[in-house]
Design a protein around this motif. Structure first.
Motif, PDB file in Angstrom:
ATOM      1  N   ILE A 136       0.852  -1.183   0.000  1.00 19.45           N
ATOM      2  CA  ILE A 136       0.000   0.000   0.000  1.00 19.45           C
ATOM      3  C   ILE A 136       0.890   1.236   0.000  1.00 19.45           C
ATOM      4  CG2 ILE A 136      -1.929   1.126   1.174  1.00 19.45           C
ATOM      5  CD1 ILE A 136      -2.309  -1.589   2.653  1.00 19.45           C
ATOM      6  N   PRO A 137       1.325   1.687  -1.173  1.00 21.82           N
ATOM      7  CA  PRO A 137       2.275   2.818  -1.241  1.00 21.82           C
ATOM      8  C   PRO A 137       1.776   4.057  -0.509  1.00 21.82           C
ATOM      9  CG  PRO A 137       1.897   1.851  -3.415  1.00 21.82           C
ATOM     10  CD  PRO A 137       0.965   1.166  -2.482  1.00 21.82           C
ATOM     11  N   ASN A 138       0.480   4.307  -0.559  1.00 24.32           N
ATOM     12  CA  ASN A 138      -0.041   5.532   0.039  1.00 24.32           C
ATOM     13  C   ASN A 138       0.032   5.554   1.561  1.00 24.32           C
ATOM     14  OD1 ASN A 138      -0.595   7.088  -2.165  1.00 24.32           O
ATOM     15  ND2 ASN A 138      -2.650   6.240  -2.444  1.00 24.32           N
ATOM     16  N   LEU A 139       0.431   4.435   2.154  1.00 26.50           N
ATOM     17  CA  LEU A 139       0.617   4.434   3.610  1.00 26.50           C
ATOM     18  C   LEU A 139       1.648   5.484   4.012  1.00 26.50           C
ATOM     19  CD1 LEU A 139       0.713   0.855   5.166  1.00 26.50           C
ATOM     20  CD2 LEU A 139      -0.741   2.774   5.791  1.00 26.50           C
ATOM     21  N   ASN A 140       2.518   5.841   3.052  1.00 27.53           N
ATOM     22  CA  ASN A 140       3.516   6.874   3.316  1.00 27.53           C
ATOM     23  C   ASN A 140       2.881   8.203   3.675  1.00 27.53           C
ATOM     24  OD1 ASN A 140       5.955   5.521   3.028  1.00 27.53           O
ATOM     25  ND2 ASN A 140       5.705   5.481   0.798  1.00 27.53           N
ATOM     26  N   ASN A 141       1.633   8.404   3.225  1.00 25.50           N
ATOM     27  CA  ASN A 141       0.950   9.669   3.508  1.00 25.50           C
ATOM     28  C   ASN A 141       0.476   9.759   4.954  1.00 25.50           C
ATOM     29  OD1 ASN A 141       1.261  10.084   0.826  1.00 25.50           O
ATOM     30  ND2 ASN A 141      -0.895   9.770   0.278  1.00 25.50           N
ATOM     31  N   VAL A 142       0.428   8.612   5.623  1.00 22.53           N
ATOM     32  CA  VAL A 142      -0.127   8.589   6.974  1.00 22.53           C
ATOM     33  C   VAL A 142       0.959   8.873   7.991  1.00 22.53           C
ATOM     34  CG1 VAL A 142      -1.383   7.176   8.645  1.00 22.53           C
ATOM     35  CG2 VAL A 142      -1.799   6.886   6.205  1.00 22.53           C
ATOM     36  N   ASP A 143       0.582   9.577   9.029  1.00 24.68           N
ATOM     37  CA  ASP A 143       1.508   9.886  10.107  1.00 24.68           C
ATOM     38  C   ASP A 143       2.041   8.587  10.730  1.00 24.68           C
ATOM     39  OD1 ASP A 143       2.929  10.973  12.107  1.00 24.68           O
ATOM     40  OD2 ASP A 143       1.207  11.790  13.228  1.00 24.68           O
ATOM     41  N   GLN A 144       3.365   8.424  10.723  1.00 27.12           N
ATOM     42  CA  GLN A 144       3.953   7.172  11.180  1.00 27.12           C
ATOM     43  C   GLN A 144       3.617   6.876  12.644  1.00 27.12           C
ATOM     44  OE1 GLN A 144       5.315   5.058   9.013  1.00 27.12           O
ATOM     45  NE2 GLN A 144       5.352   3.592  10.717  1.00 27.12           N
ATOM     46  N   ASN A 145       3.472   7.938  13.451  1.00 19.69           N
ATOM     47  CA  ASN A 145       3.188   7.720  14.876  1.00 19.69           C
ATOM     48  C   ASN A 145       1.854   7.021  15.086  1.00 19.69           C
ATOM     49  OD1 ASN A 145       5.525   8.824  15.866  1.00 19.69           O
ATOM     50  ND2 ASN A 145       4.701  10.912  15.712  1.00 19.69           N
ATOM     51  N   THR A 146       0.838   7.453  14.317  1.00 17.38           N
ATOM     52  CA  THR A 146      -0.474   6.817  14.462  1.00 17.38           C
ATOM     53  C   THR A 146      -0.408   5.353  14.071  1.00 17.38           C
ATOM     54  OG1 THR A 146      -0.893   8.474  12.768  1.00 17.38           O
ATOM     55  CG2 THR A 146      -2.611   8.125  14.392  1.00 17.38           C
ATOM     56  N   LEU A 147       0.425   5.063  13.053  1.00 13.93           N
ATOM     57  CA  LEU A 147       0.553   3.671  12.633  1.00 13.93           C
ATOM     58  C   LEU A 147       1.284   2.851  13.684  1.00 13.93           C
ATOM     59  CD1 LEU A 147       1.372   3.964   8.836  1.00 13.93           C
ATOM     60  CD2 LEU A 147      -0.676   3.008   9.875  1.00 13.93           C
ATOM     61  N   ASN A 148       2.294   3.452  14.316  1.00  8.66           N
ATOM     62  CA  ASN A 148       3.023   2.732  15.354  1.00  8.66           C
ATOM     63  C   ASN A 148       2.113   2.380  16.526  1.00  8.66           C
ATOM     64  OD1 ASN A 148       5.344   2.807  13.889  1.00  8.66           O
ATOM     65  ND2 ASN A 148       6.208   4.589  14.963  1.00  8.66           N
ATOM     66  N   ASP A 149       1.174   3.299  16.818  1.00 10.83           N
ATOM     67  CA  ASP A 149       0.249   3.055  17.931  1.00 10.83           C
ATOM     68  C   ASP A 149      -0.492   1.741  17.762  1.00 10.83           C
ATOM     69  OD1 ASP A 149       0.926   5.307  19.208  1.00 10.83           O
ATOM     70  OD2 ASP A 149      -0.814   6.495  18.574  1.00 10.83           O
ATOM     71  N   VAL A 150      -0.781   1.385  16.533  1.00 14.12           N
ATOM     72  CA  VAL A 150      -1.532   0.158  16.296  1.00 14.12           C
ATOM     73  C   VAL A 150      -0.651  -0.911  15.653  1.00 14.12           C
ATOM     74  CG1 VAL A 150      -3.782   1.245  16.174  1.00 14.12           C
ATOM     75  CG2 VAL A 150      -2.406   1.127  14.119  1.00 14.12           C
ATOM     76  N   PRO A 156      -5.638   4.145   9.896  1.00 13.38           N
ATOM     77  CA  PRO A 156      -6.509   5.216  10.356  1.00 13.38           C
ATOM     78  C   PRO A 156      -6.930   6.064   9.161  1.00 13.38           C
ATOM     79  CG  PRO A 156      -4.225   5.724  10.826  1.00 13.38           C
ATOM     80  CD  PRO A 156      -4.222   4.427  10.129  1.00 13.38           C
ATOM     81  N   TYR A 157      -8.084   5.791   8.589  1.00  9.69           N
ATOM     82  CA  TYR A 157      -8.403   6.443   7.313  1.00  9.69           C
ATOM     83  C   TYR A 157      -9.164   7.753   7.494  1.00  9.69           C
ATOM     84  CZ  TYR A 157     -13.351   5.267   7.252  1.00  9.69           C
ATOM     85  OH  TYR A 157     -14.681   5.208   7.536  1.00  9.69           O
ATOM     86  N   ARG A 158      -9.713   7.964   8.679  1.00 10.27           N
ATOM     87  CA  ARG A 158     -10.350   9.259   8.951  1.00 10.27           C
ATOM     88  C   ARG A 158     -10.403   9.393  10.465  1.00 10.27           C
ATOM     89  NH1 ARG A 158     -15.685   8.466  10.962  1.00 10.27           N
ATOM     90  NH2 ARG A 158     -16.370   6.345  10.536  1.00 10.27           N
ATOM     91  N   LEU A 326      -6.525   5.866   0.807  1.00  7.10           N
ATOM     92  CA  LEU A 326      -5.541   6.794   1.369  1.00  7.10           C
ATOM     93  C   LEU A 326      -5.041   7.823   0.356  1.00  7.10           C
ATOM     94  CD1 LEU A 326      -3.444   4.414   3.630  1.00  7.10           C
ATOM     95  CD2 LEU A 326      -5.127   6.107   4.321  1.00  7.10           C
ATOM     96  N   SER A 327      -5.554   7.763  -0.858  1.00  5.14           N
ATOM     97  CA  SER A 327      -5.130   8.757  -1.844  1.00  5.14           C
ATOM     98  C   SER A 327      -5.780  10.099  -1.521  1.00  5.14           C
ATOM     99  CB  SER A 327      -5.528   8.306  -3.243  1.00  5.14           C
ATOM    100  OG  SER A 327      -6.937   8.308  -3.346  1.00  5.14           O
ATOM    101  N   PRO A 328      -5.100  11.197  -1.854  1.00  7.95           N
ATOM    102  CA  PRO A 328      -5.675  12.514  -1.557  1.00  7.95           C
ATOM    103  C   PRO A 328      -7.059  12.684  -2.171  1.00  7.95           C
ATOM    104  CG  PRO A 328      -3.379  12.736  -2.175  1.00  7.95           C
ATOM    105  CD  PRO A 328      -3.719  11.301  -2.368  1.00  7.95           C
TER     106      PRO A 328
END
Lengths: 387, 281
Positions: A136-150, A156-158, A326-328
């Motif tokens: 999922i290349p667009n995962l790069n758009n997501v804040d890494q901290n939120t991803l680390n939390d889970v 976290p899409y919204r 996750l695309s804009p």
């Protein structure tokens, strides 16, 4: 005569069979039916099931996003299953768990949407697939901290948060901290209302925030019932505030109940969900003078997550879908249609979007107290509502 | 096979379907909820849920609140409906024609919409308050989020059907009886209390049963316009069941509500049986 009759019977049965077949086709195996008709493209169509729950606005959002995705990916079909909130989210989780335990894959659920509580629950039961930027290349758009939390198990899409909504015409000294809010409530009797916490998250957040104000900061992630003995101070505060509330202790039902009071001007300040306020401002249901603000320590808020069950057999299709979400472009729909905060970093969005969420999309806290909220509601009902 | 035996079989086979439906959708659920309500936290069986129901301050006030609303609503509905029905039976003219045309309208309005309508009309800043404000009245009594609101909603929901029920009973009172009573010199009051009321008493009882059961189990209006506490039993039950997820206590509350209803049902059935035995003897 006989001929006519049998022809009629033949036609009827044919029509019936055809409609039955096509019914089955669309719900079970889209690939087979399109191939049989000979109109499908050469590639095989994959269909995956996506279970989500929430209020009507969540349903509306997906009914917008899914056709957009399917248009771009004609070989993938998303079977959306909407479970209205409060009725079926728990059984859906239980289904995934039961299917895993009985060795039946993912129970025909390939993608699932829910809050933080379910993500951590599934983490313990080892249900969710680990998601990475490889797929999922667009995962790069997501804040890494939120991803680390889970632990990269959910997307976290919204997100949305409970905020303070107020009438900017009458409220000049806007509260900045929780204590300011209590002060404001006391000096403006009957101009504040929060909804019955058992009927909606906004009121529930106000109650929980007030109770946990007196507890150590990390208590909001504690699901152990032994912490309940420390609630007394918070409850006595809420009890005391009761006489300053709207109607000297009336707590409307549902999140919408307090918004209605704000609209009619019966109160000047309420806790409310950011997406509901922004949406109703946009539609003109709330007066234009309504403004929102977050306080410190913040109210409850946080992302809504998408999880892929580990045993799903259609992961490739699901990954494509997640990449699209996750695309804009898709995130813009989230913002436009339901006024949620985007799941990707704000810097990826247009300046206009960034401005509109200023002051609201930050400062909230993610409470994760598990089943303890049941006990809060119970105690609130007997101590605060029935005082 | 004797003739009476055959007839007996026929009788039973005709009763059987409705009996089975009754068992399936009434008796079995009641039994299972009775069983559920007797479970305690440790998995054993005792009366702890019922003890809680009657000793907890909140639950007790809920029960009293529900009974108060039910009794007041029932009396008001019967009074209004009966006077409406009597008025329509013995009068003719413009007003009667219009009442007859319009009194059924509330039945066709979904209860949620009617309830929101009431909130809009009678709320703190509702139409009524605004109109009164312009007429110079500053204070408006609290109706919504109060007991009065629930009772008003109950009147709205129950009067049409009750009026229809009583109206049909009243039209069954023959004119000849009333006229002959008049001929022998009976006054209006006397005719009403000695003839009309006794002749329609049974239907009145039926109506009371309907209103009582409808009100005690109502949910939509009490949920939306009732106070936070005390609550009506229906609202409280929903909260206990789906928010607190205490199924045993919810079952106990449900069973208690059933007992209240069967108490009213008992009087209804008793009067029915009395009538039957009078007729057959």
């Amino acid at each position: 005569m006989l001929n006519k009759k049998s022809a009629f019977a033949f036609v009827t049965s044919f029509v019936l069979a055809a409609s039955l077949l096509s019914g089955c086709g669309s719900s079970k195996d889209g690939g087979a039916s399109s191939a049989a008709e000979g109109t499908g493209t050469s590639s095989k169509q994959v269909e995956f099931s996506f279970y989500y729950s929430g209020s009507q606005n969540v349903d509306d959002l997906w009914k917008n996003l899914i056709p957009m995705f399917e248009e771009k990916n004609p070989d993938i079909k998303v079977k959306a299953v909407y479970v209205p909130s409060g009725t079926g989210a728990q059984p859906t989780y239980d289904r995934i768990l039961a299917a895993k335990q009985s060795g039946k894959g993912s129970g025909d659920i390939d993608l699932f949407e829910d809050g933080l509580g379910v993500v951590t629950k599934g983490q313990k039961d080892d249900l969710w697939d680990n998601l990475s930027t490889d797929h999922i290349p667009n995962l790069n758009n997501v804040d890494q901290n939120t991803l680390n939390d889970v632990s990269n198990l959910a997307i976290p899409y919204r997100s949305s948060a409970v905020v303070l909504a107020y009438n900017s015409e009458t409220v000049k000294d806007v509260p900045k901290t929780l204590d300011d809010v209590y002060e404001w409530i006391r000096s403006h009797p009957e101009r504040f209302a929060y909804n019955d916490p058992s009927t909606g998250g906004a009121g529930s957040s106000f109650v929980t925030t007030s109770i946990y104000k007196f507890l150590p900061e990390d208590a909001i992630h504690n699901t152990d019932p032994s912490i309940e003995s420390q609630w007394d101070q918070g409850f006595s505060l809420l009890k005391d505030l009761g006489k300053y509330m709207y109607g000297k202790g009336i707590y409307p039902k549902k999140n919408q109940g307090t918004l209605d009071l704000l609209t009619s001007g019966e109160v000047d300040m309420i806790p409310a969900w950011s997406d509901m306020v922004l949406d109703q401002l946009d539609k003109g249901q709330l007066p234009e003078t309504t403004k929102i603000t977050q306080i410190t320590p913040g109210f409850n808020g946080g992302p809504t997550y998408l999880m892929v069950p580990k045993l799903s057999e259609k992961k490739d299709a699901v990954y494509k879908f997640l990449d699209f979400v996750l695309s804009p472009e898709a995130q813009n729909v989230v913002v436009d249609k339901m006024h949620g905060f985007p799941g990707i970093k704000l810097t990826n969005m247009s300046q206009e979007v960034q401005d509109s969420f200023k002051g609201a999309s930050e400062g909230f806290r993610s409470f994760n107290i598990g089943d303890l909220d049941k006990d809060i509601n119970k105690r609130w009902q007997s101590e605060v509502a029935a005082q | 096979m004797s003739k009476s035996f055959k007839r007996g079989i026929l009788g039973i086979s005709m009763v059987l379907p409705s009996f089975l439906v009754l068992v399936l959708i009434v008796v079995i659920p009641i039994m299972s909820s009775l069983r559920e309500s007797l479970k305690n936290d440790n998995g054993g069986y005792d009366l702890s849920n019922y003890t809680y129901l009657f000793t907890d301050k909140l639950m007790r006030s809920n029960i009293i609140f529900t009974l108060e609303i039910t009794i007041v609503s029932s009396i008001l509905v019967l009074l209004i409906s009966y006077s409406l029905a009597v008025y329509m039976r013995f009068n003719n003219g413009f007003a009667v024609r219009w009442i007859r045309r319009t009194y059924m309208i509330p039945i066709f309005i979904p209860s949620v919409i009617a309830t929101y309508g009431l909130i809009q009309l009678l709320g703190n800043h509702g139409w009524m308050a605004r109109i009164l404000y312009h007429l110079g009245t500053d204070s408006f009594p609290r109706i919504i989020f109060d007991m009065k609101g629930i009772i008003l909603a109950n009147l709205w929901f129950n009067i049409p059907f009750t009026t229809m029920l009583l109206g049909s009973a009243l039209s069954g009172v023959p004119d000849a009886v009333i006229e002959s009573a008049k001929d022998v010199g009976a006054g209006r009051m006397r005719i009403f209390f000695r003839l009309i009321l006794p002749l329609t008493f049974k239907t009145l009882l039926v109506a009371l049963t309907f209103v009582f059961m409808g009100v005690i189990g109502s949910f939509t209006a009490p949920f939306l316009i009732g106070p936070n506490a005390p609550q009506m039993l229906g609202v409280s039950m929903e909260q206990i069941f789906s928010v607190f997820q205490d199924r045993q206590l919810a079952a106990a509350t449900a069973f208690f509500t059933f007992l209240l209803c069967s108490f009213v049902g008992y009087f209804y059935i008793r009067s029915m049986i009395k009538e039957e035995s009078v007729r057959s003897s």
